[in-house]
Design an enzyme around this catalytic site. Structure first.
Site, mmCIF file in Angstrom:
data_model
loop_
_atom_site.group_PDB
_atom_site.id
_atom_site.type_symbol
_atom_site.label_atom_id
_atom_site.label_comp_id
_atom_site.label_asym_id
_atom_site.label_seq_id
_atom_site.Cartn_x
_atom_site.Cartn_y
_atom_site.Cartn_z
ATOM 1 N N ASP A 152 0.868 -1.181 0.000
ATOM 2 C CA ASP A 152 0.000 0.000 0.000
ATOM 3 C C ASP A 152 0.902 1.227 0.000
ATOM 4 O O ASP A 152 2.048 1.143 0.437
ATOM 5 C CB ASP A 152 -0.893 -0.010 1.252
ATOM 6 N N LYS B 111 -0.432 2.786 7.576
ATOM 7 C CA LYS B 111 -1.232 1.569 7.558
ATOM 8 C C LYS B 111 -0.317 0.335 7.507
ATOM 9 O O LYS B 111 -0.524 -0.633 8.244
ATOM 10 C CB LYS B 111 -2.134 1.597 6.328
ATOM 11 N N GLU C 246 -14.425 -11.191 -6.047
ATOM 12 C CA GLU C 246 -14.485 -11.697 -4.677
ATOM 13 C C GLU C 246 -15.934 -11.669 -4.184
ATOM 14 O O GLU C 246 -16.662 -10.738 -4.453
ATOM 15 C CB GLU C 246 -13.588 -10.807 -3.801
ATOM 16 N N LEU D 243 -16.751 -12.359 -0.790
ATOM 17 C CA LEU D 243 -16.794 -12.398 0.678
ATOM 18 C C LEU D 243 -17.723 -11.334 1.253
ATOM 19 O O LEU D 243 -17.931 -10.276 0.644
ATOM 20 C CB LEU D 243 -15.390 -12.258 1.268
ATOM 21 N N GLU E 222 -18.656 -8.901 4.624
ATOM 22 C CA GLU E 222 -18.102 -8.349 5.854
ATOM 23 C C GLU E 222 -18.720 -9.116 7.012
ATOM 24 O O GLU E 222 -19.888 -9.489 6.971
ATOM 25 C CB GLU E 222 -18.439 -6.860 5.980
ATOM 26 N N CYS F 172 -21.191 -2.299 -0.604
ATOM 27 C CA CYS F 172 -21.271 -3.025 -1.880
ATOM 28 C C CYS F 172 -22.629 -2.914 -2.570
ATOM 29 O O CYS F 172 -22.725 -2.358 -3.660
ATOM 30 C CB CYS F 172 -20.932 -4.483 -1.645
HETATM 31 C C1 UGA Z 1 -22.100 -8.401 -0.132
HETATM 32 C C2 UGA Z 1 -22.245 -9.802 -0.735
HETATM 33 O O1 UGA Z 1 -23.071 -10.610 0.108
HETATM 34 C C3 UGA Z 1 -20.880 -10.476 -0.901
HETATM 35 O O2 UGA Z 1 -21.038 -11.735 -1.545
HETATM 36 C C4 UGA Z 1 -19.996 -9.565 -1.745
HETATM 37 O O3 UGA Z 1 -18.695 -10.109 -1.891
HETATM 38 C C5 UGA Z 1 -19.898 -8.202 -1.091
HETATM 39 O O4 UGA Z 1 -21.214 -7.639 -0.950
HETATM 40 C C6 UGA Z 1 -19.041 -7.327 -1.967
HETATM 41 O O5 UGA Z 1 -19.419 -7.074 -3.114
HETATM 42 O O6 UGA Z 1 -17.908 -6.997 -1.568
HETATM 43 P P1 UGA Z 1 -21.710 -7.426 2.365
HETATM 44 O O7 UGA Z 1 -22.106 -6.105 1.787
HETATM 45 O O8 UGA Z 1 -20.468 -7.513 3.168
HETATM 46 O O9 UGA Z 1 -21.552 -8.541 1.183
HETATM 47 O O10 UGA Z 1 -22.865 -7.908 3.311
HETATM 48 P P2 UGA Z 1 -24.190 -8.828 3.177
HETATM 49 O O11 UGA Z 1 -24.118 -9.873 4.205
HETATM 50 O O12 UGA Z 1 -24.414 -9.251 1.797
HETATM 51 O O13 UGA Z 1 -25.320 -7.783 3.613
HETATM 52 C C7 UGA Z 1 -25.622 -6.629 2.833
HETATM 53 C C8 UGA Z 1 -26.846 -5.934 3.399
HETATM 54 O O14 UGA Z 1 -28.016 -6.730 3.169
HETATM 55 C C9 UGA Z 1 -26.813 -5.690 4.895
HETATM 56 O O15 UGA Z 1 -27.311 -4.418 5.168
HETATM 57 C C10 UGA Z 1 -27.704 -6.776 5.463
HETATM 58 O O16 UGA Z 1 -28.276 -6.439 6.695
HETATM 59 C C11 UGA Z 1 -28.748 -6.888 4.374
HETATM 60 N N1 UGA Z 1 -29.427 -8.196 4.336
HETATM 61 C C12 UGA Z 1 -28.759 -9.329 4.034
HETATM 62 C C13 UGA Z 1 -30.803 -8.255 4.591
HETATM 63 O O17 UGA Z 1 -31.458 -7.224 4.878
HETATM 64 N N2 UGA Z 1 -31.430 -9.456 4.514
HETATM 65 C C14 UGA Z 1 -30.777 -10.614 4.194
HETATM 66 O O18 UGA Z 1 -31.429 -11.672 4.125
HETATM 67 C C15 UGA Z 1 -29.404 -10.543 3.958
#
Ligand code: UGA
Length: 438
Positions: A32, A37, A153, A155, A157, A265
């Protein structure tokens, strides 16, 4: 032979990918330009909260498979495979800001000294691969062969380490077999475990990432709308999703209704996907609807809260429990709690805020509201409580104690984590998302 790998960018994706790839047995240097960092990482301080990340970093540093450096050029020269994992924030016009990607591509081009694979992990707009190749070629001093790969990716958070080490699939967008084989080798332990490895071309891999995130967000907006309908007609959304999810074609995952999706995301990626499709003469109407529904869902939660406190926030003190956009993270980007807090203070109310770990990050957005270190303290003498994040400690909260702390027994449960039957028995005035009637 153990491949030498560089990961450029030590943000969320960079650190988790670097640690994960080293755990697969490769030799990884995370670089980086931010000296502080890198110094912190060298001292074992991880700048983000992510369960399990500390351990995996420590384990691989100790095994000499993972290190951190600010020597970007030198690391590129020494590496066989270079992962680009720098940020692509949303610019004002809704497009992704690719300035960091562009700068990194230039540095890679300037330092190409032998055949390498250049691989993008960051989420970049579809078609960016072509530009990265152009930017690298333009800054090359001598004509040196390289291959470009898109390896998106998936993954999440809060469960990033597990998601990285045990993915459902690995997508490798490589326009030839040589690059695909090299990439497959990076993920050797997964390949041996029969994790599906999908070989596509570059643009298809880029599309898979946006199509996946958008579909998941679409599922959430859809179920939130169904939950709102349940509210009106007296159906129970939990039973509805259970009944739907048992159908293998639907699956119960990402069918939890709530206050709307947030994070770094989904909101950004859906906007980018929608703009990209329009630029290409196609309208993704379902995605546009999902974006709109999501904005409305966040507002709907504030309306529910306002109704619960008698129609006005004026001089009302609301305990907002949960500030992060979801549990197990301190990230508050696009969090539904932001809409809730902003609406309360804009309408003359006061906020007592509490999050197990995200108080610090929310303070940067709302420095002037009151923050507490326990939910109990935040609830003392409040007129109502809004649960905005599904932290486990809220699931298990003692509702009798909650009632005794509050000025009036009023609860908005935007994550449906409290038992409505118990709330009813305890004479709470409450609301949730599609589970009011039991
Ligand atoms: C999301 C995707 O799930 C990952 O696969 C992807 O890699 C990532 O974006 C990215 O592009 O980097 P993330 O944003 O970390 O991951 O979190 P999620 O677990 O997907 O949740 C996203 C939002 O949806 C949160 O606000 C969560 O509370 C909400 N959510 C999730 C719901 O309201 N209901 C659900 O059933 C699931």
């Amino acid at each position: 032979m153990v491949k030498k790998i560089a990961v450029i960018g030590t943000g969320y994706v960079g650190i988790v990918s670097g640690a994960g790839i080293s755990d697969f047995g490769n030799k990884v240097t995370c670089v980086d330009i931010l000296e502080q960092k890198i110094q912190s990482l060298k001292n074992g301080i991880i700048p983000i909260y992510e369960p399990g990340l500390d351990e995996i970093v420590k384990r691989n540093v100790k095994a000499n498979r993972l290190d951190f450096s600010i020597q970007v050029s030198e690391t590129i020269q020494k590496s066989d495979i270079i992962f680009i994992a720098v940020g692509t924030p949303q610019a004002e016009n809704g497009h992704a800001d690719l300035s960091a990607i562009r700068a990194v591509s230039k540095t890679i081009g300037e330092n190409l000294n032998r055949y390498k694979v250049i691989c993008t992990k960051s989420t970049v707009p579809i078609g960016t691969g072509e530009n990265i190749i152009k930017w690298i070629k333009r800054s090359m001093k001598n004509k040196i062969e390289f291959d470009y790969v898109s390896n998106p990716e998936f993954l999440r958070e809060g469960s990033a380490v597990k998601d990285f080490l045990l993915p459902d699939r690995v997508v490798i967008g490589a326009n030839n077999d040589r690059a695909f084989k090299l990439m497959k080798d990076v993920y050797r332990p997964l390949y041996i475990n029969e994790t599906p490895m999908l070989h596509t071309n570059v643009i298809t891999a880029e599309m898979i990432k946006y199509a996946s995130n958008s579909f998941l967000a679409l599922k959430i907006s859809y179920i939130n709308e169904v939950a709102n309908l349940c509210d009106i007609v007296g159906a129970d959304i939990h039973q509805v999703t259970k009944g739907m999810g048992k159908d293998g074609r639907i699956s119960p995952k990402f069918l939890h209704p709530g206050p709307g999706f947030g994070g770094s995301c989904f909101p950004k990626d859906l906007n980018a996907f929608s703009i990209f499709s329009k630029d290409n003469g196609v309208e993704l109407r379902t995605i546009e609807a999902a974006i709109l529904t999501n904005l409305q869902q966040k507002i709907k939660m504030t309306n529910k809260m306002e109704t619960l406190v008698g129609g006005s926030f004026k001089n009302k003190k609301i305990a907002v429990l949960g500030l992060a956009f979801k549990s197990n993270t301190d990230d508050v980007r696009e969090s539904p709690a932001i809409t809730m807090i902003q609406t309360i203070i804009d309408n003359g109310g006061f906020v007592n805020a509490f999050d197990p770990i995200a108080n610090r990050t929310m303070k940067k957005i709302f420095p002037d509201i009151d923050y507490y270190t326990t939910w109990e303290d935040a609830c003392k003498n409040a007129d109502a409580v809004a649960i905005m994040t599904e932290w486990n400690e809220f699931r298990g909260m003692d509702l009798l104690l909650l009632k005794s702390l509050l000025k009036s027994a009023v609860v908005l449960d935007t994550r449906n984590i409290l038992n409505p039957k118990t709330l009813l028995e305890l004479n709470f005035n409450f609301d949730n998302v599609g589970r009011k009637v039991i």
